[in-house]
Design a protein around this motif. Sequence first.
Motif, PDB file in Angstrom:
ATOM      1  N   PHE A  42      -6.140   0.676 -22.098  1.00  0.00           N
ATOM      2  CA  PHE A  42      -5.306  -0.009 -21.016  1.00  0.00           C
ATOM      3  C   PHE A  42      -4.654   1.252 -20.139  1.00  0.00           C
ATOM      4  CE2 PHE A  42      -5.092  -3.549 -24.091  1.00  0.00           C
ATOM      5  CZ  PHE A  42      -5.947  -4.277 -23.450  1.00  0.00           C
ATOM      6  N   ARG A  43      -4.656   2.524 -20.626  1.00  0.00           N
ATOM      7  CA  ARG A  43      -4.076   3.582 -19.865  1.00  0.00           C
ATOM      8  C   ARG A  43      -2.655   3.275 -19.753  1.00  0.00           C
ATOM      9  NH1 ARG A  43      -6.475   7.704 -17.953  1.00  0.00           N
ATOM     10  NH2 ARG A  43      -5.064   7.730 -16.288  1.00  0.00           N
ATOM     11  N   SER A  44      -1.877   2.914 -20.886  1.00  0.00           N
ATOM     12  CA  SER A  44      -0.697   2.608 -20.798  1.00  0.00           C
ATOM     13  C   SER A  44       0.120   2.943 -22.047  1.00  0.00           C
ATOM     14  CB  SER A  44      -0.396   1.105 -20.516  1.00  0.00           C
ATOM     15  OG  SER A  44       1.119   0.675 -21.059  1.00  0.00           O
TER      16      SER A  44
ATOM     17  N   TRP B   3       2.549  -0.814 -17.219  1.00  0.00           N
ATOM     18  CA  TRP B   3       1.328   0.084 -17.128  1.00  0.00           C
ATOM     19  C   TRP B   3       1.884   1.561 -16.812  1.00  0.00           C
ATOM     20  CZ3 TRP B   3      -1.763  -3.574 -18.296  1.00  0.00           C
ATOM     21  CH2 TRP B   3      -1.450  -4.891 -18.001  1.00  0.00           C
ATOM     22  N   TRP B   4       2.894   1.783 -17.304  1.00  0.00           N
ATOM     23  CA  TRP B   4       3.413   3.277 -17.135  1.00  0.00           C
ATOM     24  C   TRP B   4       2.727   4.126 -18.136  1.00  0.00           C
ATOM     25  CZ3 TRP B   4       6.264   6.564 -20.299  1.00  0.00           C
ATOM     26  CH2 TRP B   4       6.839   7.812 -19.387  1.00  0.00           C
ATOM     27  N   LEU B   5       2.257   5.371 -17.542  1.00  0.00           N
ATOM     28  CA  LEU B   5       1.387   6.238 -18.145  1.00  0.00           C
ATOM     29  C   LEU B   5       2.024   7.661 -17.776  1.00  0.00           C
ATOM     30  CD1 LEU B   5      -0.462   6.899 -20.756  1.00  0.00           C
ATOM     31  CD2 LEU B   5      -2.092   7.227 -19.052  1.00  0.00           C
ATOM     32  N   PRO B   6       2.548   8.600 -18.726  1.00  0.00           N
ATOM     33  CA  PRO B   6       3.280   9.875 -18.110  1.00  0.00           C
ATOM     34  C   PRO B   6       1.816  10.651 -17.482  1.00  0.00           C
ATOM     35  CG  PRO B   6       4.058   9.514 -20.442  1.00  0.00           C
ATOM     36  CD  PRO B   6       2.886   8.384 -20.100  1.00  0.00           C
ATOM     37  N   GLY B   7       2.227  11.211 -16.502  1.00  0.00           N
ATOM     38  CA  GLY B   7       1.284  11.950 -15.654  1.00  0.00           C
ATOM     39  C   GLY B   7       1.477  13.552 -16.012  1.00  0.00           C
ATOM     40  N   PHE B   8       0.751  13.944 -16.878  1.00  0.00           N
ATOM     41  CA  PHE B   8       1.049  15.267 -17.453  1.00  0.00           C
ATOM     42  C   PHE B   8       0.534  16.337 -16.419  1.00  0.00           C
ATOM     43  CE2 PHE B   8       0.378  12.838 -21.229  1.00  0.00           C
ATOM     44  CZ  PHE B   8       1.783  13.235 -22.018  1.00  0.00           C
ATOM     45  N   GLY B   9       1.419  17.017 -16.046  1.00  0.00           N
ATOM     46  CA  GLY B   9       1.178  18.306 -15.125  1.00  0.00           C
ATOM     47  C   GLY B   9       1.518  18.047 -13.580  1.00  0.00           C
ATOM     48  N   SER B  10       1.717  16.654 -13.674  1.00  0.00           N
ATOM     49  CA  SER B  10       2.102  16.118 -12.189  1.00  0.00           C
ATOM     50  C   SER B  10       3.574  15.772 -11.990  1.00  0.00           C
ATOM     51  CB  SER B  10       1.375  15.061 -11.604  1.00  0.00           C
ATOM     52  OG  SER B  10       1.526  13.938 -12.381  1.00  0.00           O
ATOM     53  N   GLY B  11       4.289  15.492 -13.160  1.00  0.00           N
ATOM     54  CA  GLY B  11       5.422  15.044 -13.367  1.00  0.00           C
ATOM     55  C   GLY B  11       5.923  13.638 -12.901  1.00  0.00           C
ATOM     56  N   ARG B  12       4.515  12.889 -13.010  1.00  0.00           N
ATOM     57  CA  ARG B  12       4.869  11.483 -12.435  1.00  0.00           C
ATOM     58  C   ARG B  12       4.051  10.569 -13.396  1.00  0.00           C
ATOM     59  NH1 ARG B  12       3.144  10.955  -6.368  1.00  0.00           N
ATOM     60  NH2 ARG B  12       3.734   8.991  -6.850  1.00  0.00           N
ATOM     61  N   GLY B  13       4.153   9.281 -13.773  1.00  0.00           N
ATOM     62  CA  GLY B  13       3.707   8.201 -14.525  1.00  0.00           C
ATOM     63  C   GLY B  13       2.430   7.733 -13.416  1.00  0.00           C
TER      64      GLY B  13
END
Length: 507
Positions: free
Chosen positions: A347-349, A494-504
């Motif tokens: 689920f990419r969550s 559906w929040w998933l941390p966006g590693f490297g971008s600083g955003r989910g």
Amino acid sequence: MAILTGVGALASAAAFVPVDSTMLTYTVTMSLGLGLDYTLLILLRYRQARRAGLPPRVAAGRAAATAGGTVTWCGAAIVVTSCALLVVEVPWAHSLALAGMLAALVTLAAALTLGPALLSRMDRHLEWATLPWRRPGRDTPRPAWPRAARGGRRPARASRGAGQPAWVRAAGHMMERPGRYAVAATAVLVLAAVPVLHLRMGLHYDRPALAGTDLGAGLAELERDAVAGLTTVALPHPGRPVPVDTFAFQQALRADPRVSMATVMDNGRDLTVMLIADRCPPDGAAAAAFQRDLHALGARLLPAGQPLLAVGPAARLGDLAAGAAGGLWRVLGVVLLASFVLLLLTFRSLLIPVKAVAMNLLCVCAAFGLLTVAFQDLGGDGADINALLPLIVFTIVFGLSLDYEVFLVHRIAEHYRRTGDNTAAVLHGLRHTARPITLAAAIMAVTFGGLMLTRRLDFQQGGFAVAAAIILDATIIRMVLVPCLMRLLGHRNWWLPGFGSGRGSVP
């Protein structure tokens, strides 16, 4: 066919490895329940394709391509959770792990091949003997679902009403008050789990099941003759042909009121052996205490550094219970980690797998709470809960719970990605999965509940625990707690941390 193939595989394996009745029962029960579940999912998709006007062969292919993916995921979840039993240093657990994987793989193969093939060939007979209350059009979609405004607002009351079944109106009411329903569902599960705090676990001979057998008669005779427990104590002395000095140790044992005999033998080379007969049945608490006292006494009265190895029924039961208790935490860690990773990738969550793991743990605790009440508190003899039971119940329940989680959340995710409306997506998921989840859970609950009709207490306890966990999961958790929490969390589901971008990221 899955049952026949699984039993045939066990019969072939019996030529190389031991196959006992527990392994056979587990394989048959899992094959029956999973086979009905997987066939049900493919059948529902097949009928949906046929209602859309597709010919039988095309509809069977569509069902295998769509429901087949879900069935494959479900089979993989059972295999993964079964593999967790391999980390336990107990051969019994390894046998059940192999039985669980065998049942899942064979059933999966039958459902994906034989199932669709038979559907297309038996199409004309599928509507034969329709039940009298089954009205035409009953399964067709109803368009009058309450439509919630974007952003997770409450659905309009005016959109609810005439023409909707009672459970649909109840679902709309639940979406208007998700906090209250979530608190009530959690309270029910916590109350059911409270009896776990005084749960007693142990390993005992199933005397009612042994009644009338030669083994049961021999066990009763030994207990009457004050030689209920027989323990062999091995005292190795390699490199020293002189026997171990056991005089003080032997005298202390003979003075113990629990001991009826203590004799010493030596092979004249490297091993001294003591045979100890005690009055304690080997599966009781007194026998476990005697084993502990035996080691403590040997450490005090035998020569310094002398190894003491105890062998016998009481020692074996104690080692088995200790291995199961120690291995439970390893199984718990493996299953929790595997469940989290599988749901995270699916689920990419981040919150969905966290919620699923927490609710599954609560469900298992509630099931064992009910088991404690039914067999320990209300049972006629106050039987202890089998110490090996948490291993197998935990892996089965987590595997099936992952299946139901995917059924529901996958439908919710599909609708949310298409519309961006979280509340409407939860309602959509409830509507399209309530029937398959309920039917699948009912099948598994009846299948495992059937084990309560056997004479073996461990089968009765296991069947009750799994059936109770499945019922709690399919009703309180999947139909109330999961939808309410997803309604409350909104787009944060559906929040998933966006590693490297600083955003989910939101799928």
